[in-house]
Design a protein around this motif. Structure first.
Motif, PDB file in Angstrom:
ATOM      1  N   UNK A 108       0.826  -1.202   0.000  1.00  0.00           N
ATOM      2  CA  UNK A 108       0.000   0.000   0.000  1.00  0.00           C
ATOM      3  C   UNK A 108       0.860   1.251   0.000  1.00  0.00           C
ATOM      4  N   UNK A 117      -1.608   8.609   2.439  1.00  0.00           N
ATOM      5  CA  UNK A 117      -2.345   7.631   3.221  1.00  0.00           C
ATOM      6  C   UNK A 117      -3.536   7.016   2.519  1.00  0.00           C
ATOM      7  N   UNK A 119      -5.089   5.770  -1.584  1.00  0.00           N
ATOM      8  CA  UNK A 119      -4.840   5.676  -3.025  1.00  0.00           C
ATOM      9  C   UNK A 119      -5.968   6.418  -3.727  1.00  0.00           C
ATOM     10  N   UNK A 163     -11.554   7.161  -2.822  1.00  0.00           N
ATOM     11  CA  UNK A 163     -10.176   6.702  -2.678  1.00  0.00           C
ATOM     12  C   UNK A 163     -10.166   5.313  -2.060  1.00  0.00           C
ATOM     13  N   UNK A 164      -9.039   4.650  -2.178  1.00  0.00           N
ATOM     14  CA  UNK A 164      -8.876   3.343  -1.560  1.00  0.00           C
ATOM     15  C   UNK A 164      -7.986   3.539  -0.342  1.00  0.00           C
ATOM     16  N   UNK A 165      -8.492   3.242   0.832  1.00  0.00           N
ATOM     17  CA  UNK A 165      -7.626   3.359   2.006  1.00  0.00           C
ATOM     18  C   UNK A 165      -7.019   2.011   2.366  1.00  0.00           C
ATOM     19  N   UNK A 166      -6.207   2.024   3.408  1.00  0.00           N
ATOM     20  CA  UNK A 166      -5.409   0.833   3.708  1.00  0.00           C
ATOM     21  C   UNK A 166      -6.285  -0.382   3.985  1.00  0.00           C
ATOM     22  N   UNK A 167      -7.346  -0.194   4.766  1.00  0.00           N
ATOM     23  CA  UNK A 167      -8.128  -1.377   5.125  1.00  0.00           C
ATOM     24  C   UNK A 167      -8.871  -1.920   3.912  1.00  0.00           C
ATOM     25  N   UNK A 169      -7.770  -1.683   0.901  1.00  0.00           N
ATOM     26  CA  UNK A 169      -6.703  -2.299   0.110  1.00  0.00           C
ATOM     27  C   UNK A 169      -6.385  -3.697   0.631  1.00  0.00           C
TER      28      UNK A 169
END
Lengths: 187, 879
Positions: A108, A117, A119, A163-167, A169
């Motif tokens: 990520x 932080x 995408x 957006x795509x966040x970490x979780x 992803x």
């Protein structure tokens, strides 16, 4: 550590073994390769500049090589230079036995080109451009790019914030059958 | 409580025992016992402690004066536990901050404003005030965005470090505080807590490597935690042996990884060609491991005992080369065909004697032979199925295609690729896959002439079927012809006629796939689907060939058995004539000594089957190696050196270098293994041969790949097809054990060769052992157990169990899907809610602004502080 002492201390070695997913042999090999990178330069330096790291054959043809260096670098100058410990971190995250969590976390951060932080569209566009190579003929047309990014966001942007966040992803990645086997770099 | 205390007893170090003794003398009536943590100091301060204890006791008694004793016990236990739980939670939270802090922060940084809005709603009283604050923050955000972006990651790190330090310091502080509160004295619960903390630290140490922190921080934490654990573990009475075991374990792990063969070779290939080519070599290595074990079984339990303890060569007819063949039994040509001395050796079924127990160990040879045969198959099944299950687990139930694009995006790069050429290919293939996916998504792909395509596809399948039928007939024809040759005697025929079967099979295996490849060009399929068709067709071809071969062998077996019947009759006549002859010459010599080589013998179909398989394997191996040398190496050499003096570019143009065909090679390996499984019962040497073959292949193919292959045009992923290959292996295993089991169960063994000679069926050896080696009751139990009345219900039960498990797994899948849906809807709802909240807040803000612009003076009078705040905000807004 990467200075004149060609051999790692025993305690340090065992600590590194405890802190990484690498075996003793791999750490020693990493150290050897790292000191080879250093040897031409001033030996008092502890970190290798990014250009040197990128000359490693393992990273040479990787489209994300610069991002990888930036993500793992802990230098204050933001120049992507790696110390030996950063180098070990890199190898550990890309090693065979690293967990999915840590792999997806670093993936990520590698894909997050602007370090904010999440995408977002810009990150995804850069990512696509990295994946399709530098040559113009292999690039996607703007129309295709737009379609692709909207498809991706439709799939993985669960909370629909664009957006795509970490979780999110990690949610997507954890279902992929290929990720763990392909997110690997070995010396 | 009782158990807890008991448990704690064992953990208290020896030097605390005198203290504890005191304890029990003085406080036996008390429930609230006090345990001292630091024994060494305590021993010196005995008196003080006594006083303190008295004081405490008094306090406790006073506290619990009101409650009855029994109740008090229970009541006290509960809060204590509760408290402990609470503490645990708190500790975890403290750690969680360090752990998940980064993730949270990423959200926080971004959703700063949203979070603020939410807070507004939760707290009505301070709403307006916070609104302003929010605005201010927002404005500041706008101003310093650039700066923040630059310094963010740096800040993050710092924050991280700070937080980590804070959390650890907090813990330390807690420790110290507690220490200050009750110096030197720790109650059981505190001891418990300390223990928990130590455990937690240990857990932290063991999970530290899985944390995405920079190494410096990890090192710091590790050292800190180690110190902490060492400091307090002594007090808790755990030795340092743990550290030693950890080191030993790690060394063992290191040793284990060092023992994995060909690791470096595979890694080198991996970095050149990506993971898909490497997956073939990993598969090859895995196969090698399995064959090693099969080889160990057959070699250790069958071949070696027979060679060492069985009757020596030449003692019996089955162990002697017949007189007619003796002259050329040592010729290389004969040996190469596994005739002559090779045929009459431990390598084949026929050599083994049916003597029940051999040697001074009383080794049960026939039983061992049978069990090894069964064990080989059982072990193979177990390994294949276990690997499949593990692979399925690793897939994580990747049943949904809902992330098609994201996976293409996020996981399609193979980080192992270190070769620019492969990287270029990968770029191209990723681009095409993107484009294809987009096209498919748009569904704009319409066939302009669907009838033509359909016709072509049908035609292609028809052609392929013709090919398959033709190859099947060819093999059948050749096998029958070879039987005729064999009856006429092999010597009168040329080399080709003798090796026709194997050569034809190998050639078919080599050229038919190419033909299929050409035919599949007609079909105009998507390359991935085309590959699947291709694999399926090759699979069908190999399978068809193998089964034709087996059917032909069956015919031959029947022929041999007829021959055997005739020979049995002849044997009695021969024996009678022998007796008559000897009776005529000398009536007083009862032992008739005929050299075993002269005794007539049956054709021994088992050895024949074994020989056929061994020959097949050898010729297959030879063809593989030769194709490798000619097709890859010679081609590469020609292309490389003729390129200097040729009219077109050979490297880029027509012949070019060959690609490494992963799927074809894997299929070859799988079928080879199938032949091993099929033939291993009749030729115990097969696993050994296969081990040798795989060993050579490993080096030869590694070398060939590195020196004369180019990376694939289309780079396929490895892991996706992993279980596909495994499933193929399972199918082959099943199909290859089928004929073997059929022959074992239905055909009676030859009367004069092999470990089961003289029995009506091979599995009679089990019954024989049960009758003579086990107590009578065991045999009875066994016969009851094998009674159909018991077996059928058992089978029924198994079927039911399978059905039940399948339906539960289905329902789990369903539940999973539903949960996923729920999650999605919930997320959307949350999103909506936050949006609405934001709108509402914005409206409120507007209202407030309107109100203020209408009556600024009033408000100023109303609340000085608010006004000043607003003013501040206003200035900021104007700026």
């Amino acid at each position: 550590m990467g200075t004149t002492a060609s051999q790692l201390g025993k305690d340090l070695l065992s600590e590194y073994q405890e802190l990484t997913f690498l075996t003793k042999q791999e750490i020693l090999l990493a150290h050897k390769r790292f000191s080879e990178l250093l040897s031409k330069e001033d030996r008092n330096l502890t970190s290798v500049p990014m250009e040197k790291v990128l000359s490693l054959p393992e990273l040479k043809s990787n489209p994300f090589r610069k991002r990888i260096c930036h993500v793992f670098s802990t230098s204050d100058m933001k120049d992507g230079s790696l110390t030996f410990e950063d180098f070990l971190d890199l190898l550990s995250a890309f090693s065979d036995s690293a967990t999915l969590e840590i792999k997806s976390h670093y993936a990520f951060r590698i894909f997050d080109f602007d370090d904010d932080g999440t995408l977002d569209g810009g990150d995804l566009e850069k990512l696509v451009n990295c994946l399709t190579g530098e040559t113009e003929d292999s690039r996607l047309t703007p129309e295709e790019m737009r379609q692709l990014i909207s498809n991706i966001l439709e799939e993985s942007d669960i909370d629909k914030d664009g957006t795509v966040n970490l979780s999110e992803f990690q949610h997507v990645i954890s279902r992929s059958p290929d990720f763990v086997s392909s997110f690997k770099i070995v010396l | 409580m009782y158990f807890q205390r008991n448990f704690r007893w064992q953990e208290i170090p020896l030097h605390l025992y005198p203290v504890l003794y005191f304890f029990f003398v003085f406080t036996a009536d008390e429930e609230d016992t006090v345990i001292d943590s630091d024994g060494r100091q305590e021993r010196a301060k005995d008196k003080e402690r006594k006083k303190e204890r008295d004081r405490k006791r008094r306090r406790n008694v006073a506290r619990r004066a009101s409650s009855a004793r029994k109740e008090g016990k229970e009541l006290e236990d509960r809060p204590e536990r509760e408290e402990r739980r609470g503490r645990k939670k708190r500790d975890k939270e403290g750690k969680g901050k360090g752990k998940g802090g980064e993730d949270e922060r990423q959200e926080e940084v971004k959703n700063d404003t949203v979070a603020k809005i939410q807070k507004n709603f939760s707290n009505e009283n301070t709403r307006k005030l916070e609104q302003k604050e929010m605005e201010v923050v927002g404005e500041e955000d706008g101003d310093t965005e650039g700066k923040r972006k630059n310094g963010r990651s740096k800040k993050d790190e710092k924050k991280e470090d700070k937080e980590k330090h804070e959390s650890s310091e907090e813990e330390e502080d807690e420790e110290e505080k507690e220490g200050e509160e009750k110096p030197d004295v720790l109650s059981p619960e505190e001891l418990e807590k300390l223990k928990e903390e130590v455990d937690e630290r240990k857990k932290l140490i063991s999970t530290l490597r899985g944390k995405p922190w920079p190494m410096r921080k990890k090192l710091l934490t590790l050292r800190e935690s180690h110190e902490f654990v060492e400091k307090y573990e002594g007090a808790l009475g755990k030795g340092k042996s743990r550290k030693l075991t950890v080191i030993c374990y790690r060394d063992f792990e290191n040793f284990k990884t060092a023992c994995v063969p060909w690791e470096m070779k595979i890694k080198e290939i991996e970095s050149h060609f990506g993971s898909s080519v490497a997956s073939y070599f990993i598969f090859l290595r895995w196969m090698y491991g399995i064959n090693m074990i099969l080889f160990g079984l057959t070699f250790g339990l069958v071949m070696v005992p027979e060679a060492l303890m069985g009757r020596p060569y030449g003692s019996m007819p089955r162990k002697t080369v017949p007189r007619a063949d003796e002259a050329n039994a040592m010729d290389f040509a004969v040996l190469w065909d596994f005739g002559g001395y090779a045929q009459y050796s431990v390598l084949f079924y026929g050599y083994y004697n049916s003597q029940r127990a051999i040697g001074w160990l009383k080794f049960r040879m026939p039983l061992s032979y049978f069990l090894v045969g069964v064990g080989t198959v059982a072990y193979s099944y177990m390994v294949v199925i276990r690997t499949m299950a593990r692979n399925a687990n690793e897939d994580g139930g990747g049943d949904n295609n809902s992330f098609n694009f994201s996976w293409k995006m996020f996981t399609s790069w193979d980080y192992l690729i270190g070769n620019p050429e492969t990287a270029d290919n990968k770029f191209a293939s990723i681009t095409t896959s993107f484009k294809e996916a987009i096209l498919e998504e748009q569904e704009s792909r319409k066939d302009d002439n669907i009838h033509l395509t359909r016709f072509l596809r049908v035609l292609a399948n028809f052609l392929v079927l013709c090919c398959l039928a033709g190859s099947g007939y060819l093999i059948y024809f050749v096998v029958r012809r070879s039987q005729k040759f064999a009856l006429e005697g092999l010597e009168s025929h040329s080399w080709w006629e003798r090796n026709e079967v194997n050569m034809v099979m190998s050639l078919l295996g080599m050229f038919c796939p190419m033909l299929f490849d050409v035919i599949s060009a007609l079909e105009n399929y998507h390359p991935r689907i085309a590959l699947q068709w291709q694999l399926g067709r090759i699979f069908a071809l190999f399978l068809g060939n193998l089964y034709t071969f087996i059917i032909a062998l069956m015919d031959e077996i029947n022929l041999k058995r007829e021959e055997e019947e005739v020979l049995k009759l002849n044997m009695t006549i021969w024996e009678a004539s022998l007796y008559n002859g000897t009776l005529g010459a000398n009536s007083t010599a009862p032992p008739i000594t005929v050299h075993p080589a002269d005794i007539p013998r049956g054709p021994c179909w088992e050895t024949m089957v074994g020989q056929e398989f061994v020959r097949l394997i050898v010729s297959d191996t030879m063809t593989t190696y030769i194709t490798l040398l000619i097709g890859d190496f010679l081609r590469a050499v020609l292309v490389r050196f003729l390129n200097y003096c040729w009219c077109w570019d050979l490297e880029a143009g027509f012949p070019s270098y060959s690609e490494f065909d992963v799927s074809g090679n894997v299929l070859g390996l799988i079928f080879n293994q199938g032949m091993i499984w099929m033939g291993a019962f009749y030729a115990p040497c097969l696993p050994a041969l296969n081990v040798l073959r795989l060993h050579v292949s490993m080096y030869l193919q590694c070398w060939a790949v590195m020196c004369c292959n180019v990376p694939q045009e289309r780079v396929f992923k490895a892991s996706g097809s992993n279980n596909f290959y495994m499933a193929m292996l399972l199918v082959i295993l099943f199909l290859s054990t089928l004929p073997a089991i059929y022959t074992i169960v239905t055909i009676p063994p030859s009367f004069d060769c092999g470990p089961f000679s003289g029995k009506s069926r091979m599995f009679d050896v089990i019954q024989e052992t049960l009758e003579s080696d086990f107590p009578a009751w065991f045999g009875k139990v066994f016969s009851y157990a094998s009674n159909p009345g018991l077996v059928l219900p058992f089978l029924l039960l198994m079927v039911l169990a399978i059905y039940y498990l399948q339906s539960t797994s289905k329902s789990y899948k369903q539940a999973n899907l539903e949960l996923k849906k729920k999650l999605q809807t919930q997320n959307e709802e949350n999103k909506k809610k936050t949006k609405m909240a934001a709108q509402k807040a914005a409206m409120d803000l507007e209202e407030a602004q309107n109100a203020r612009s209408e009556s600024p003076r009033q408000q100023r009078n109303n609340n000085a502080s608010q006004q000043s705040y607003r003013g501040e905000k206003n200035t900021v807004a104007f700026i």
